[in-house]
Scaffold this motif. Structure first.
Motif, PDB file in Angstrom:
ATOM      1  N   ASP A 157       0.829  -1.206   0.000  1.00 57.48           N
ATOM      2  CA  ASP A 157       0.000   0.000   0.000  1.00 57.48           C
ATOM      3  C   ASP A 157       0.863   1.256   0.000  1.00 57.48           C
ATOM      4  N   HIS A 158       0.340   2.310  -0.604  1.00 58.75           N
ATOM      5  CA  HIS A 158       1.007   3.611  -0.622  1.00 58.75           C
ATOM      6  C   HIS A 158       0.532   4.405   0.594  1.00 58.75           C
ATOM      7  N   LEU A 183       6.931   7.684   3.400  1.00 57.78           N
ATOM      8  CA  LEU A 183       6.250   6.826   2.439  1.00 57.78           C
ATOM      9  C   LEU A 183       7.051   5.538   2.283  1.00 57.78           C
ATOM     10  N   ASN A 185       6.389   2.728   0.926  1.00 59.67           N
ATOM     11  CA  ASN A 185       6.253   2.113  -0.395  1.00 59.67           C
ATOM     12  C   ASN A 185       6.139   3.145  -1.509  1.00 59.67           C
ATOM     13  N   GLY A 186       6.532   4.383  -1.214  1.00 61.18           N
ATOM     14  CA  GLY A 186       6.462   5.423  -2.226  1.00 61.18           C
ATOM     15  C   GLY A 186       5.018   5.814  -2.512  1.00 61.18           C
ATOM     16  N   GLY A 187       4.864   6.522  -3.626  1.00 66.36           N
ATOM     17  CA  GLY A 187       3.559   7.008  -4.042  1.00 66.36           C
ATOM     18  C   GLY A 187       3.712   8.175  -4.983  1.00 66.36           C
ATOM     19  N   TRP A 188       2.634   8.523  -5.673  1.00 67.02           N
ATOM     20  CA  TRP A 188       2.650   9.603  -6.656  1.00 67.02           C
ATOM     21  C   TRP A 188       3.754   9.368  -7.690  1.00 67.02           C
ATOM     22  N   GLY A 192       9.440   4.012  -2.849  1.00 67.74           N
ATOM     23  CA  GLY A 192       9.978   4.200  -1.510  1.00 67.74           C
ATOM     24  C   GLY A 192      10.993   3.132  -1.154  1.00 67.74           C
ATOM     25  N   ILE A 263      -2.599   6.967   0.085  1.00 67.92           N
ATOM     26  CA  ILE A 263      -2.692   7.802  -1.114  1.00 67.92           C
ATOM     27  C   ILE A 263      -3.760   7.284  -2.065  1.00 67.92           C
ATOM     28  N   PRO A 266      -4.044   0.489  -4.401  1.00 64.92           N
ATOM     29  CA  PRO A 266      -3.401  -0.146  -5.551  1.00 64.92           C
ATOM     30  C   PRO A 266      -3.842  -1.578  -5.807  1.00 64.92           C
TER      31      PRO A 266
END
Length: 315
Positions: A157-158, A183, A185-188, A192, A263, A266
């Motif tokens: 998940d973000h 973050l 796992n990152g996002g946008w 991450g 965010i 996914p």
């Protein structure tokens, strides 16, 4: 990098009654630190008389739950209802709790738990915030536990785990926001794990500057924002990460927020839970306080059994 929150944050708030005379800082912080930064301590009841040095907020989050009357009396609320960021209209008080934690210096933590099954209907996000709108320049600090993986369920998940002072309204002419955003796992579009620091001038259209640290920060960290003398400095565990200046500094009083949100969604395929924990929060109005001084002051409150102080002037 953070997106605009695009939801009004104006709200009613409860005035806090404080003693007229305040104890000297030396009396609150003279006791020596015990153990390292992650030393555990016993749980205790909140101090019935929030005295302390002028212009100071300290909270050890020693509450029984989101419905504890002391939580509201001390100027906090758990967000519910609509708006963003993240999955809109999924804010719930169910995710806010104050469990015992052996890794907490004060023995208990504020736990912000967000969960999802990959659908909007099956998602809850959690945010806890002050309500007085009386924090402006000075030093903001919090000891926060960040998570790289969900407490249960599939990873991916973000999620955004955040600590930030922000204006009460996104539409304010003097909008101010200063962010720590993790973050895992990152996002946008980014990958991450990463930590973003963002200083805002306007929410809509977005006008901000930022810095990104690309590494895992799983575990406990002390996050500090110092807003003084026309600049904002973000520090992590005593190391400076980013400085903003010019128009990217606070222009009005703000509230302090802790938030754990998603965010987007996914994937579906089963429930998962994400936890963020806050050990304590500290603010000193109109002063730049060094990491060593923050440590000494927090140790002093905790060694004295002081779980809550708020001597910050109301607007």
């Amino acid at each position: 990098m953070s997106q605009p929150r695009r939801t009004s944050r104006r709200r009613a708030w409860t005035a806090l009654t404080l003693p007229a005379l305040l104890c000297a800082l030396a009396a609150c912080s003279a006791a020596p630190a015990t153990g390292g930064a992650d030393a555990a301590g016993p749980a205790r009841e909140a101090s019935p008389t929030p005295t302390g040095p002028p212009g100071t907020l300290f909270d050890d989050f020693d509450y029984t739950g989101a419905d504890d009357p002391s939580l509201a009396a001390h100027g906090w609320e758990v967000r519910t209802g609509g708006g963003g960021p993240g999955i809109k209209d999924t804010w719930s008080a169910d995710g806010a709790a104050f469990p015992s934690d052996q890794t907490a210096e004060g023995g208990k933590v504020l736990r912000l738990r967000s969960s999802t099954d990959g659908t909007a209907q099956g998602t809850t996000q959690t945010e806890v915030q002050t309500t007085g709108g009386n924090f402006f320049t000075g030093t903001y600090a919090a000891r926060i536990h960040l998570s790289d993986r969900p407490t249960s369920g599939r990873d991916g998940d973000h999620v955004v785990q955040t600590f930030f002072p922000i204006s009460s309204s996104d539409s304010s002419e003097n909008y101010s926001e200063l962010d720590f955003e993790y973050l895992p796992n990152g996002g946008w579009g980014s990958v991450g794990p990463q930590l973003d620091n963002v200083s805002w001038y306007k929410a809509d259209p977005p006008d901000r500057v930022h810095n990104t640290v690309k590494r895992s920060l799983e575990g406990w960290h002390t996050m500090v924002i110092t807003a003084m003398d026309g600049k904002v400095t973000y520090s992590l565990d005593g190391k400076e990460l980013f400085t903003s200046s010019g128009k990217y500094v606070p222009r009005e009083q703000m509230d302090i927020h802790f938030s754990n949100w998603l965010i987007d969604l996914p994937f579906t395929g089963g429930p998962r839970i994400w936890d963020m924990k806050v050990d304590w929060v500290y603010h000193k109005a109109d002063e730049a306080v060094s990491p060593a001084e923050i440590r000494t002051t927090v140790d002093g409150f905790q060694n004295a059994g002081t779980a809550y102080v708020n001597t910050v002037a109301t607007p």
